[in-house]
Write a protein that holds these residues in place. Structure first.
Motif, short mmCIF file in Angstrom:
data_model
loop_
_atom_site.label_atom_id
_atom_site.label_comp_id
_atom_site.label_asym_id
_atom_site.label_seq_id
_atom_site.Cartn_x
_atom_site.Cartn_y
_atom_site.Cartn_z
N THR A 59 7.32 30.33 30.92
CA THR A 59 7.25 29.51 29.71
C THR A 59 6.38 28.29 29.94
O THR A 59 5.54 27.93 29.09
CB THR A 59 8.67 29.08 29.28
N SER A 60 6.54 27.66 31.08
CA SER A 60 5.73 26.48 31.42
C SER A 60 4.25 26.82 31.50
O SER A 60 3.39 26.09 31.00
CB SER A 60 6.21 25.89 32.75
N ALA A 61 3.94 27.97 32.12
CA ALA A 61 2.54 28.39 32.23
C ALA A 61 1.93 28.68 30.86
O ALA A 61 0.78 28.33 30.59
CB ALA A 61 2.44 29.63 33.12
N MET A 62 2.71 29.29 29.98
CA MET A 62 2.23 29.57 28.62
C MET A 62 1.99 28.28 27.85
O MET A 62 0.99 28.14 27.13
CB MET A 62 3.23 30.45 27.88
N LEU A 87 0.71 34.27 21.73
CA LEU A 87 1.24 33.65 22.94
C LEU A 87 2.36 32.67 22.59
O LEU A 87 3.38 32.58 23.29
CB LEU A 87 0.13 32.95 23.71
N ALA A 88 2.16 31.93 21.49
CA ALA A 88 3.20 30.99 21.05
C ALA A 88 4.49 31.73 20.68
O ALA A 88 5.60 31.27 20.98
CB ALA A 88 2.69 30.16 19.87
N GLU A 89 4.35 32.88 20.02
CA GLU A 89 5.53 33.68 19.66
C GLU A 89 6.26 34.16 20.90
O GLU A 89 7.50 34.15 20.96
CB GLU A 89 5.11 34.87 18.79
N GLN A 90 5.49 34.60 21.91
CA GLN A 90 6.12 35.04 23.15
C GLN A 90 6.83 33.88 23.84
O GLN A 90 7.93 34.04 24.37
CB GLN A 90 5.07 35.65 24.09
N ASP A 123 14.13 31.33 23.61
CA ASP A 123 15.37 31.85 23.02
C ASP A 123 16.17 32.64 24.05
O ASP A 123 17.41 32.56 24.10
CB ASP A 123 15.05 32.74 21.82
N ARG A 124 15.47 33.42 24.88
CA ARG A 124 16.16 34.20 25.91
C ARG A 124 16.83 33.28 26.92
O ARG A 124 17.97 33.51 27.34
CB ARG A 124 15.17 35.13 26.62
#
Length: 540
Positions: free
Chosen positions: A483-486, A499-502, A508-509
């Motif tokens: 998440t941090s890398a994205m 990418l934002a959706e992922q 959420d997970r």
């Protein structure tokens, strides 16, 4: 008649006189590029050397495979493209065989005797249809499925005669792309005007793919109420029952399907698997024996079928028959890493049943070594080998094999799955050891991604961590790192909606798995900051 001289045709028929007759009929249409095959095996070898526009295949090919089994192999192993014209020729009047061939969707099915005009009319009709779809087919062949869908949309209006076929192809392509919700909607629209069986099946496949199993079950049951000979619906309904944990219901559905169409190898194999899982050794034995017998002359004989039959006979306690199956495997299958692995697994099972633990250990160790050099053996077979190793205390072999499965991107075995195999076997010690191996691998992945980030290669870092998440989707070290890398990529290189959706999905997970995770609040704040930076509305 139109000029079809450019067509290439393969004739599959053991009768020389029949092939000569067919060649003469084709010659009257100017078709001279014609090759012969006298059996399923020679047909496959011909098709491996060159592609054909048309395959004219006799159903009864004498000894070996029949035309139905040939078509099953050609479809399953993708030796012919979907738009190859495959016409089945036969005088066979047995209904079960006719329905069996029909469910494999040959382009047409011609009953003997037939006239030259009748045959050429069928070929002409098939070629005309293929030509109308040619632009869409070209896009599919190039791998541009989106463009193929656009071609279908345009062609539906221009060719009202084929509009339902274009609508069907469009829906299938959407499903192939993974756009299951859009594909489901496309099938729903089709069903509003044409309540056809294939659209009901397509709808059910989309529902199944979205894990809406109860809806898929209802759709399929409705379909079979109106068309109880639509064989593919039975197969999917059985899988739906399995997904819902209804193994006995799945077995009953497959038994019903086999009673209607008894010659499909893949369905018999599925029935054998389900029957074995439910403890119905008699049904499993019967199914696997038929699989081994029907696949005997196939160019794609699978040695795993022999292992399944031996496993069933061992469970039944029938050492003599199990030995006979192993001897048949040794005699009739060409030696290869796959065959060697399967023979050793089967022999190990038999030796264990007979109480020869030392001999069983030798065979299973040989199997593990052979698996390392094999290609294409199923994940199920390998996990079965892990359990066999655990049964006779070959702990190191079991751990090594499971670690290899976990690291194989094609296996579908996640890190969590690997741990659970040992936990379910009552081997908490090995599960802990696997957990330690996983932690080492995760730490190495995160360190590698950090190095990529430090060199400014943000996309590579995201790719590395995504690869890790595919193997460990619930790992609470990988989740915040990915998440941090994205977020870093979004912040530095610009907003990308997918990418934002992922990223939101991973957040959420994390919240579901550990609402109090120490990184969660910081990552959420960073996500909202990046949204504001690019003028994206933030939902409170």
């Amino acid at each position: 008649m139109a000029d079809y001289a450019a067509l290439s045709v393969l004739l599959v028929d053991p009768s020389q006189s029949m092939r000569a007759n067919l060649r003469n009929m084709l010659g009257q249409a100017g078709i001279t590029s014609v090759d012969d095959a006298v059996s399923a095996g020679t047909a496959i070898r011909q098709i491996n050397k060159k592609s054909y526009d048309v395959v004219l295949c006799e159903y009864d090919l004498g000894s070996g495979q029949d035309g139905q089994q040939l078509l099953e192999d050609l479809r399953l192993h993708k030796l012919i493209v979907p738009w190859t014209i495959f016409i089945m020729l036969t005088s066979e009047g047995v209904y079960s065989k006719v329905i069996g061939a029909a469910e494999l969707t040959p382009t047409d099915y011609v009953l003997k005797p037939f006239t030259v005009d009748a045959l050429l009319q069928r070929i002409r009709k098939a070629v005309e249809r293929r030509d109308v779809f040619q632009r869409a087919y070209q896009m599919i062949e190039l791998g541009n499925l989106r463009k193929a869908i656009a071609e279908c949309v345009a062609a539906e209006e221009k060719n009202p005669r084929y509009a339902p076929d274009f609508a069907r192809l469009r829906a299938e392509l959407l499903a192939q792309l993974g756009d299951l919700a859009d594909a489901e909607q496309a099938y729903t629209v089709i069903l509003m005007t044409r309540p056809v069986a294939w659209a009901h099946l397509g709808l059910a496949r989309c529902q199944f793919g979205q894990q809406k199993f109860l809806e898929a079950q209802s759709t399929l049951q409705e379909l079979l109420q109106h068309n109880d000979k639509y064989m593919a619906a039975y197969d999917l309904l059985a899988r739906t029952h399995e997904a819902l944990g209804q193994q006995e219901a799945a077995k009953k559905i497959l038994e019903d399907a086999v009673s209607i169409s008894p010659h499909m190898v893949h369905r018999l194999r599925h029935l054998g698997d389900v029957a074995y899982e439910t403890g119905d050794v008699t049904a499993a034995e019967k199914a696997f024996k038929q699989v081994v017998a029907k696949a005997k002359y196939s160019e794609f004989r699978d040695p795993e079928d022999h292992v399944k039959l031996v496993k069933t006979l061992v469970r039944k306690g029938d050492a003599n028959q199990a030995s006979g199956v192993i001897r048949d495997m040794e005699r009739s299958l060409r030696s290869s890493a796959n065959v060697d692995a399967c023979r050793a697994i089967a022999s190990g099972l038999l030796q264990e049943m007979s109480g020869n633990i030392t001999a069983a250990a030798t065979e299973l160790t040989n199997a593990v070594n052979a698996v390392a050099g094999s290609r294409g053996l199923s994940t199920g077979l390998k996990i079965g080998l892990v359990h066999s190793c655990l049964n006779i205390k070959l702990d190191q072999q079991a751990s090594d094999l499971m670690l290899n499965l976990m690291n194989d991107t094609e296996s579908g075995v996640s890190m969590d799955d690997a741990v659970q195999v040992f936990e379910k076997a009552g081997r908490h010690d090995l599960a802990q050891g696997m957990g330690e191996q996983i932690k080492i691998q995760v730490d190495e992945l995160i360190a590698h991604a950090d190095e990529q980030r430090s060199h400014g290669d943000l996309r590579a870092a995201v790719d590395t961590l995504n690869a890790g998440l595919r193997k460990a989707p619930g790992n609470l070290a990988l989740l915040p790192a990915a998440t941090s890398a994205m977020l870093k990529q979004l912040d530095d290189l610009g907003w990308e909606a997918p990418l934002a959706e992922q990223c939101q999905f991973l957040l959420d997970r994390m919240r579901r798995l550990d609402p109090d995770h120490p990184s969660l609040e910081t990552l959420l704040a960073q996500y909202q900051h990046t949204q504001r930076k690019y003028g994206i509305s933030v939902v409170a």
